[in-house]
Design an enzyme around this catalytic site. Structure first.
Site, PDB file in Angstrom:
ATOM      1  N   ASP A   8      13.650 -65.185  28.706  1.00 23.80           N
ATOM      2  CA  ASP A   8      14.520 -65.178  29.884  1.00 23.80           C
ATOM      3  C   ASP A   8      15.863 -65.849  29.614  1.00 23.80           C
ATOM      4  O   ASP A   8      16.602 -66.177  30.539  1.00 23.80           O
ATOM      5  CB  ASP A   8      13.826 -65.845  31.071  1.00 23.80           C
ATOM      6  CG  ASP A   8      13.465 -67.303  30.813  1.00 23.80           C
ATOM      7  OD1 ASP A   8      13.715 -67.795  29.697  1.00 23.80           O
ATOM      8  OD2 ASP A   8      12.942 -67.960  31.738  1.00 23.80           O
TER       9      ASP A   8
ATOM     10  N   ARG B 287      10.250 -66.669  41.413  1.00 19.96           N
ATOM     11  CA  ARG B 287      11.481 -66.536  42.208  1.00 19.96           C
ATOM     12  C   ARG B 287      12.083 -65.148  42.135  1.00 19.96           C
ATOM     13  O   ARG B 287      12.956 -64.800  42.939  1.00 19.96           O
ATOM     14  CB  ARG B 287      12.497 -67.591  41.751  1.00 19.96           C
ATOM     15  CG  ARG B 287      12.099 -69.015  42.136  1.00 19.96           C
ATOM     16  CD  ARG B 287      12.970 -70.030  41.435  1.00 19.96           C
ATOM     17  NE  ARG B 287      14.378 -69.840  41.747  1.00 19.96           N
ATOM     18  CZ  ARG B 287      15.375 -70.391  41.063  1.00 19.96           C
ATOM     19  NH1 ARG B 287      15.100 -71.170  40.014  1.00 19.96           N
ATOM     20  NH2 ARG B 287      16.621 -70.180  41.407  1.00 19.96           N
TER      21      ARG B 287
ATOM     22  N   ALA C 221      31.349 -21.108  34.458  1.00 22.05           N
ATOM     23  CA  ALA C 221      30.821 -21.925  35.545  1.00 22.05           C
ATOM     24  C   ALA C 221      29.460 -21.412  35.996  1.00 22.05           C
ATOM     25  O   ALA C 221      29.240 -20.207  36.116  1.00 22.05           O
ATOM     26  CB  ALA C 221      31.795 -21.921  36.719  1.00 22.05           C
TER      27      ALA C 221
ATOM     28  N   THR D 165       5.618 -75.572  27.406  1.00 23.44           N
ATOM     29  CA  THR D 165       6.260 -74.876  26.304  1.00 23.44           C
ATOM     30  C   THR D 165       5.611 -75.164  24.959  1.00 23.44           C
ATOM     31  O   THR D 165       5.498 -74.271  24.109  1.00 23.44           O
ATOM     32  CB  THR D 165       7.752 -75.236  26.256  1.00 23.44           C
ATOM     33  OG1 THR D 165       7.898 -76.664  26.343  1.00 23.44           O
ATOM     34  CG2 THR D 165       8.501 -74.584  27.406  1.00 23.44           C
TER      35      THR D 165
ATOM     36  N   SER E 266      30.237 -16.429  34.032  1.00 25.03           N
ATOM     37  CA  SER E 266      29.867 -17.341  35.106  1.00 25.03           C
ATOM     38  C   SER E 266      28.559 -16.920  35.770  1.00 25.03           C
ATOM     39  O   SER E 266      28.264 -15.736  35.916  1.00 25.03           O
ATOM     40  CB  SER E 266      30.978 -17.392  36.160  1.00 25.03           C
ATOM     41  OG  SER E 266      32.161 -17.917  35.606  1.00 25.03           O
TER      42      SER E 266
ATOM     43  N   TYR F  41      24.209 -26.395  33.527  1.00 27.71           N
ATOM     44  CA  TYR F  41      23.135 -27.184  32.930  1.00 27.71           C
ATOM     45  C   TYR F  41      22.757 -26.557  31.600  1.00 27.71           C
ATOM     46  O   TYR F  41      22.415 -25.365  31.526  1.00 27.71           O
ATOM     47  CB  TYR F  41      21.894 -27.229  33.834  1.00 27.71           C
ATOM     48  CG  TYR F  41      20.703 -27.822  33.129  1.00 27.71           C
ATOM     49  CD1 TYR F  41      20.637 -29.192  32.878  1.00 27.71           C
ATOM     50  CD2 TYR F  41      19.672 -27.014  32.653  1.00 27.71           C
ATOM     51  CE1 TYR F  41      19.560 -29.752  32.199  1.00 27.71           C
ATOM     52  CE2 TYR F  41      18.588 -27.557  31.966  1.00 27.71           C
ATOM     53  CZ  TYR F  41      18.544 -28.918  31.744  1.00 27.71           C
ATOM     54  OH  TYR F  41      17.494 -29.465  31.063  1.00 27.71           O
TER      55      TYR F  41
END
Length: 450
Positions: free
Chosen positions: A105, A15, A362, A81, A387, A348
Site C-alpha cells: 500500500d 477504511r 463510414a 509487521t 460506407s 468497428y
C-alpha cells in the site's frame, strides 16, 4: 549483491470500505501491489515473496498474473509487521543475499531510492528508509548519530527532544535475509497493541554491536494509501508526476490536467495529446503521432505519424503502423492496420488485418463474433470498403478490391474486383401517402379510445 523482495500485502484496509483487498485498488490502471513489485524490479530480485492475508486468493491471483515466478505466503493472523515478514522465512530459507521489505500500500518508492538502500548495505548491516516530514505528526522518529541509526522511537514513547526530530520512519527496511530473520526472532510484543513491530530490529541490531543507517527520500515516495481519499490523492500525485515527465521528454499536452496515464504508458517526443485522453495499461505511442480529444487507448501500439481520434477507442491488440488514420467514433480491437490505411468514421474493426493504403468508409463493421467463436477478416492493400459495409468473418477482401456501400459481404472478394451485396431497390408509387394516412387514422382511433 543478490536480492529478494518481501512485500507486505496482508491488510484488509477497513477504511477502504471495500470487498476488494486494499493492495488491489488501482492507481493509474494497476493495483498498488503491482506498483510496489515494479519499483523493486530495479534490484533484479532473484526471489519476490508477497505476504498475503485478507482475501489471500485474490492477492495471489493478481501477484502471479503479473509475475508467475513470485511466491505468495499467507499470514493467517495479523500480529504486526515483524510477524508478517517472518512468514517469508520458509521461502527464503536457502537465500543468502539482501532482503528488502516493501509495502503493497506504499506504491511510490522510486527505483533509485532502492538502489541507494542496496548500496548502504555495503557499509552497514541494516538500512532503513526515512523521510523529512513536513508534519511529523505521529510518525516514528529516526534517532541518528552521524550516519548511524541508533534507534527508532515511536511517537508515544518519544521524549520532547525526540518528538522535535523531523526525520521519520517509512517502514521500508533492508538487511541480509539471514540477519533479518535472526533479529525478528528477538522481537517481542510487549506493547499496547500486542503486536510484533519490525522497527524493533534496529535496536536489537545495535545491542548486538551491528551497524544500522538511514537512507532518505522525498516524503512523496512514502505516501501510504489507507482510504478512498488517500487513493484519490495517490492517483492525483501519480498523474501530476507522469504528466510532468512527458512534458520534460518533449510531448505536447494541450491540457495536461485532463490527460490520464497508466503506470507503463510510453509516449515518444513530438507527439501531440489533445484534451481528455485516457491511456489504460499497455500503451505505446511513437514519436510524432497525434492523439485527438476524448480518445481512450489500452493495450495498443501507435506508430510514428499516426492520428487517432477524436472520440476513438483503441482496445487491446490494436497495432497501428506508420501514418495510419483512425477517426471519430472508430473502435479497433485485436487488429493490425498497415501503413497509411484510413478508418476515418464510425467503424468497428476487430480481429482483422487492414492492408497498407486501404480505406474503410463510414459505418464499416467487421462482424467477427458468431456468439461462440471469434473470426478473422483480411482486407488487402489499397482496398476500398464502401460506407456501411458489413464484413461477415471469416472473409478476405483482395488487394485493390472495392465493396459497394451498404453491402453485406459473406464471401471472399478477388483482388481488384467490385463486390455488391445488397437487396435491389423496390419503388411502389403512392404507397408512402397511403401508409401515412393509414397510420394517422390508427393513431386517432387509439387516442379516442383512451
Amino acid at each position: 549483491m543478490k536480492t529478494s523482495l518481501i512485500i507486505l500485502a496482508a491488510g484488509k484496509g477497513t477504511r477502504m470500505n471495500s470487498d476488494l483487498p486494499k493492495v488491489l485498488h488501482t492507481i493509474a490502471g494497476e493495483p498498488m501491489l503491482i506498483h510496489a513489485m515494479e519499483a523493486g524490479r530495479v534490484l533484479e530480485p532473484e526471489l519476490t515473496v508477497v505476504v498475503a492475508g485478507h482475501s489471500a486468493d485474490q492477492v495471489r491471483a493478481a501477484t502471479l498474473a503479473h509475475d508467475p515466478d513470485a511466491t505468495v505466503v499467507e499470514q493467517q493472523e495479523q500480529l504486526g509487521t515483524a510477524h508478517a515478514v517472518a512468514q517469508a522465512r520458509p521461502a527464503l530459507a536457502d537465500f543468502d543475499g539482501m532482503a528488502v521489505v516493501l509495502y503493497g500500500d506504499t506504491p511510490f518508492i522510486q527505483p533509485e531510492t532502492l538502489e541507494r538502500m542496496q548500496a548502504a548495505l555495503d557499509h552497514h548491516d541494516v538500512a532503513v528508509l526515512g523521510f523529512q516530514a513536513a508534519d511529523p505528526a505521529r510518525y516514528g522518529r529516526l534517532v541518528m548519530q552521524g550516519d548511524t541509526l541508533e534507534r527508532i522511537v515511536e511517537f508515544k514513547d518519544a521524549t520532547e527532544a525526540e518528538r522535535a526530530i523531523t526525520l521519520c520512519n517509512s517502514g521500508v527496511v533492508a538487511a541480509r535475509a539471514g540477519l533479518l530473520f535472526e533479529l525478528i526472532d528477538g522481537v517481542g510484543n510487549d506493547n499496547a497493541a500486542g503486536e510484533y513491530y519490525l522497527t524493533d530490529i534496529v535496536g536489537l541490531a545495535r545491542a548486538r554491536g551491528l551497524s544500522a543507517t538511514a537512507v532518505t527520500c522525498d516524503e512523496a515516495e512514502t505516501m501510504g494509501v489507507n482510504s478512498r481519499a488517500d487513493l484519490a490523492l495517490a492517483n492525483a500525485a501519480f498523474q501530476t508526476r507522469a504528466r510532468a515527465g512527458l512534458l520534460e521528454d518533449g510531448v505536447t499536452l494541450m491540457a495536461p490536467e485532463t490527460v490520464y496515464l497508466a503506470r507503463d504508458t510510453y509516449i515518444g517526443r513530438d507527439t501531440l495529446i489533445e484534451p481528455n485522453v485516457v491511456f489504460g495499461p499497455g500503451v505505446t505511442v511513437e514519436s510524432g503521432a497525434t492523439i485527438r480529444a476524448f480518445s481512450h487507448l489500452e493495450g495498443c501500439h501507435v506508430s510514428r505519424g499516426g492520428i487517432v481520434g477524436p472520440y476513438a477507442r483503441l482496445r487491446p491488440g490494436a497495432e497501428l503502423a506508420e501514418d495510419v488514420r483512425i477517426g471519430n467514433f472508430v473502435e479497433i480491437k485485436n487488429a493490425q492496420v498497415a501503413e497509411g490505411a484510413k478508418i476515418n468514421h464510425l467503424s468497428y474493426v476487430g480481429d482483422a488485418f487492414v492492408g497498407a493504403g486501404a480505406n474503410l468508409g463510414a459505418g464499416t463493421i467487421t462482424c467477427n463474433y458468431d456468439g461462440v467463436m471469434k473470426h478473422h477478416t483480411h482486407i488487402g492493400a489499397r482496398a476500398f470498403i464502401g460506407s456501411n459495409t458489413m464484413l461477415v468473418a471469416p472473409v478476405s477482401i483482395g488487394e485493390g478490391a472495392m465493396t459497394g456501400s451498404g453491402s453485406v459481404i459473406t464471401s471472399d472478394v478477388e483482388p481488384d474486383a467490385l463486390a455488391l451485396a445488397r437487396a435491389p431497390q423496390v419503388e411502389k408509387p403512392g404507397m408512402a401517402r397511403k401508409l401515412f394516412e393509414m397510420l394517422k387514422a390508427k393513431k386517432a382511433r387509439t387516442q379516442r379510445g383512451s
